[in-house]
Design a protein around this motif. Sequence first.
Motif, mmCIF file in Angstrom:
data_model
loop_
_atom_site.group_PDB
_atom_site.id
_atom_site.type_symbol
_atom_site.label_atom_id
_atom_site.label_comp_id
_atom_site.label_asym_id
_atom_site.label_seq_id
_atom_site.Cartn_x
_atom_site.Cartn_y
_atom_site.Cartn_z
ATOM 1 N N MET A 68 36.865 40.486 35.302
ATOM 2 C CA MET A 68 36.982 39.058 35.333
ATOM 3 C C MET A 68 37.714 39.002 37.121
ATOM 4 O O MET A 68 38.837 39.088 37.075
ATOM 5 N N VAL A 69 36.734 38.601 37.943
ATOM 6 C CA VAL A 69 37.184 38.398 39.338
ATOM 7 C C VAL A 69 37.665 36.958 39.761
ATOM 8 O O VAL A 69 36.538 36.286 39.775
ATOM 9 N N PRO A 70 38.708 36.903 39.939
ATOM 10 C CA PRO A 70 39.118 35.418 40.121
ATOM 11 C C PRO A 70 38.460 35.034 41.589
ATOM 12 O O PRO A 70 38.085 33.931 41.698
ATOM 13 N N GLY A 71 38.744 36.036 42.442
ATOM 14 C CA GLY A 71 37.864 35.789 43.832
ATOM 15 C C GLY A 71 38.511 34.793 44.899
ATOM 16 O O GLY A 71 38.229 33.914 45.393
ATOM 17 N N ALA A 72 40.178 34.574 44.340
ATOM 18 C CA ALA A 72 40.971 33.714 45.167
ATOM 19 C C ALA A 72 40.871 34.055 46.607
ATOM 20 O O ALA A 72 40.885 35.298 47.235
ATOM 21 N N GLY A 73 40.933 32.909 47.534
ATOM 22 C CA GLY A 73 40.867 33.014 49.027
ATOM 23 C C GLY A 73 39.640 33.183 49.671
ATOM 24 O O GLY A 73 39.510 33.197 50.794
ATOM 25 N N GLU A 74 38.530 33.432 48.718
ATOM 26 C CA GLU A 74 37.169 33.458 49.421
ATOM 27 C C GLU A 74 36.723 32.450 50.189
ATOM 28 O O GLU A 74 35.994 32.391 51.142
ATOM 29 N N THR A 75 37.144 31.053 49.711
ATOM 30 C CA THR A 75 36.752 29.874 50.548
ATOM 31 C C THR A 75 37.782 29.566 51.559
ATOM 32 O O THR A 75 37.394 28.794 52.458
ATOM 33 N N GLY A 76 38.815 29.964 51.400
ATOM 34 C CA GLY A 76 39.825 29.571 52.655
ATOM 35 C C GLY A 76 40.601 28.581 52.142
ATOM 36 O O GLY A 76 41.397 27.979 52.682
ATOM 37 N N ALA A 77 40.315 27.968 50.856
ATOM 38 C CA ALA A 77 40.988 26.737 50.285
ATOM 39 C C ALA A 77 42.279 27.087 49.989
ATOM 40 O O ALA A 77 42.690 28.187 49.328
ATOM 41 N N VAL A 78 43.090 25.927 49.985
ATOM 42 C CA VAL A 78 44.615 26.117 49.726
ATOM 43 C C VAL A 78 44.945 26.461 48.331
ATOM 44 O O VAL A 78 45.718 27.196 47.832
ATOM 45 N N THR A 79 44.172 25.618 47.552
ATOM 46 C CA THR A 79 44.512 25.532 45.939
ATOM 47 C C THR A 79 44.179 26.930 45.455
ATOM 48 O O THR A 79 45.153 27.507 44.754
ATOM 49 N N SER A 80 43.187 27.742 45.756
ATOM 50 C CA SER A 80 42.856 29.113 45.107
ATOM 51 C C SER A 80 43.694 30.221 45.399
ATOM 52 O O SER A 80 43.853 31.221 44.923
ATOM 53 N N GLN A 81 44.275 30.055 46.943
ATOM 54 C CA GLN A 81 45.048 31.067 47.268
ATOM 55 C C GLN A 81 46.691 30.602 46.728
ATOM 56 O O GLN A 81 47.608 30.323 47.443
ATOM 57 N N ILE A 82 46.712 30.940 45.511
ATOM 58 C CA ILE A 82 48.128 30.556 45.014
ATOM 59 C C ILE A 82 49.106 31.676 45.469
ATOM 60 O O ILE A 82 50.196 31.213 45.655
ATOM 61 N N PHE A 83 48.671 33.035 45.319
ATOM 62 C CA PHE A 83 49.832 34.089 45.886
ATOM 63 C C PHE A 83 49.385 34.758 47.198
ATOM 64 O O PHE A 83 48.095 34.539 47.534
ATOM 65 N N PRO A 84 50.214 35.090 48.092
ATOM 66 C CA PRO A 84 49.887 35.844 49.229
ATOM 67 C C PRO A 84 48.760 36.822 48.905
ATOM 68 O O PRO A 84 48.353 37.481 47.651
ATOM 69 N N SER A 85 47.770 36.973 49.625
ATOM 70 C CA SER A 85 46.423 37.589 49.296
ATOM 71 C C SER A 85 46.677 38.973 48.984
ATOM 72 O O SER A 85 45.949 39.506 48.214
ATOM 73 N N ASP A 86 47.665 39.926 49.548
ATOM 74 C CA ASP A 86 47.823 41.143 49.157
ATOM 75 C C ASP A 86 48.416 41.230 47.517
ATOM 76 O O ASP A 86 47.787 42.245 46.809
ATOM 77 N N VAL A 87 49.209 40.504 47.375
ATOM 78 C CA VAL A 87 49.734 40.282 45.977
ATOM 79 C C VAL A 87 48.661 39.900 45.027
ATOM 80 O O VAL A 87 48.446 40.476 43.839
ATOM 81 N N GLN A 88 47.938 38.868 45.396
ATOM 82 C CA GLN A 88 46.734 38.590 44.535
ATOM 83 C C GLN A 88 45.733 39.560 44.528
ATOM 84 O O GLN A 88 45.404 39.693 43.242
ATOM 85 N N GLN A 89 45.296 40.304 45.472
ATOM 86 C CA GLN A 89 44.242 41.345 45.211
ATOM 87 C C GLN A 89 45.009 42.227 44.236
ATOM 88 O O GLN A 89 44.183 42.873 43.588
ATOM 89 N N THR A 90 46.191 42.634 44.343
ATOM 90 C CA THR A 90 46.900 43.551 43.554
ATOM 91 C C THR A 90 46.883 43.138 42.117
ATOM 92 O O THR A 90 46.455 43.992 41.166
ATOM 93 N N LEU A 91 47.068 42.069 41.710
ATOM 94 C CA LEU A 91 47.159 41.377 40.598
ATOM 95 C C LEU A 91 45.861 41.650 39.943
ATOM 96 O O LEU A 91 45.583 41.954 38.546
ATOM 97 N N ASP A 92 44.634 41.144 40.646
ATOM 98 C CA ASP A 92 43.343 40.978 40.332
ATOM 99 C C ASP A 92 42.915 42.451 39.732
ATOM 100 O O ASP A 92 42.266 42.630 38.714
ATOM 101 N N LEU A 93 43.387 43.469 40.478
ATOM 102 C CA LEU A 93 42.652 44.631 40.200
ATOM 103 C C LEU A 93 43.314 45.238 39.091
ATOM 104 O O LEU A 93 42.794 46.045 38.232
#
Length: 229
Positions: free
Chosen positions: A1-26
């Motif tokens: 299940m891939v949240p895909g945060a930050g793909e749009t550059g929108a502030v809302t979906s980039q809740i966590f720093p990108s590297d943290v979010q990527q790690t949590l996603d994986l």
Amino acid sequence: MVPGAGETGAVTSQIFPSDVQQTLDLVGIFVFALSGGLLAVRKNMDIFGICVLAEVTALGGGVMRDLVIGATPVAAFSNLGYFSTPLAAGLVVFFLHPQVERINRSVQTLDALGLGLFCVTGTAKAHDYGLGSVASVALGMVTAAGGGVMRDVLAQDIPSLLRWDREIYAVPALIGSAGTAVLIAVDHLTAATGTTAALTAFLLRMFALKFGWRAPRAWHRNGSRTSEE
């Protein structure tokens, strides 16, 4: 299940720093894939079936969400890490499924963490693509639980989140998604508040596992009928 945060550059979906979010996603993707692979082993599937169920379980909810909101190409196929992680989990299950089965409690705990994370990020991403609160909550639930539904359908089982004899799964995702939508509405979705919403869903799921919480069935139902009927 891939949240895909930050793909749009929108502030809302980039809740966590990108590297943290990527790690949590994986991490979440890997654990969801383990559950899909284990079900495939229980169904006596071959290595291809194990990998397919691992992929579907891990990525299915995010793919459905991205297709609905028009976020194409979907995150599951535009990020090699998202696509290859379930394959790795499938291979782990193929070679080490007895050991994975023995740590199933730990897998369930990590699965609950993934549920909490993905319902929050899924809701936020849906909002970033212009959906209202109700639709965003629905897609947050889809992100968190949709892959499990697809897994069970492919394995010819009744989806576990629809079975009365299984601990609640969709309800914690619903509450986490709804909390996220409220935070967005009042402009207070941050890393701290998003984490709180995710932990709320996580704790509800863990309490459900510990205490056997289940959703109520229809009133005045004939008690002599079994769950298989």
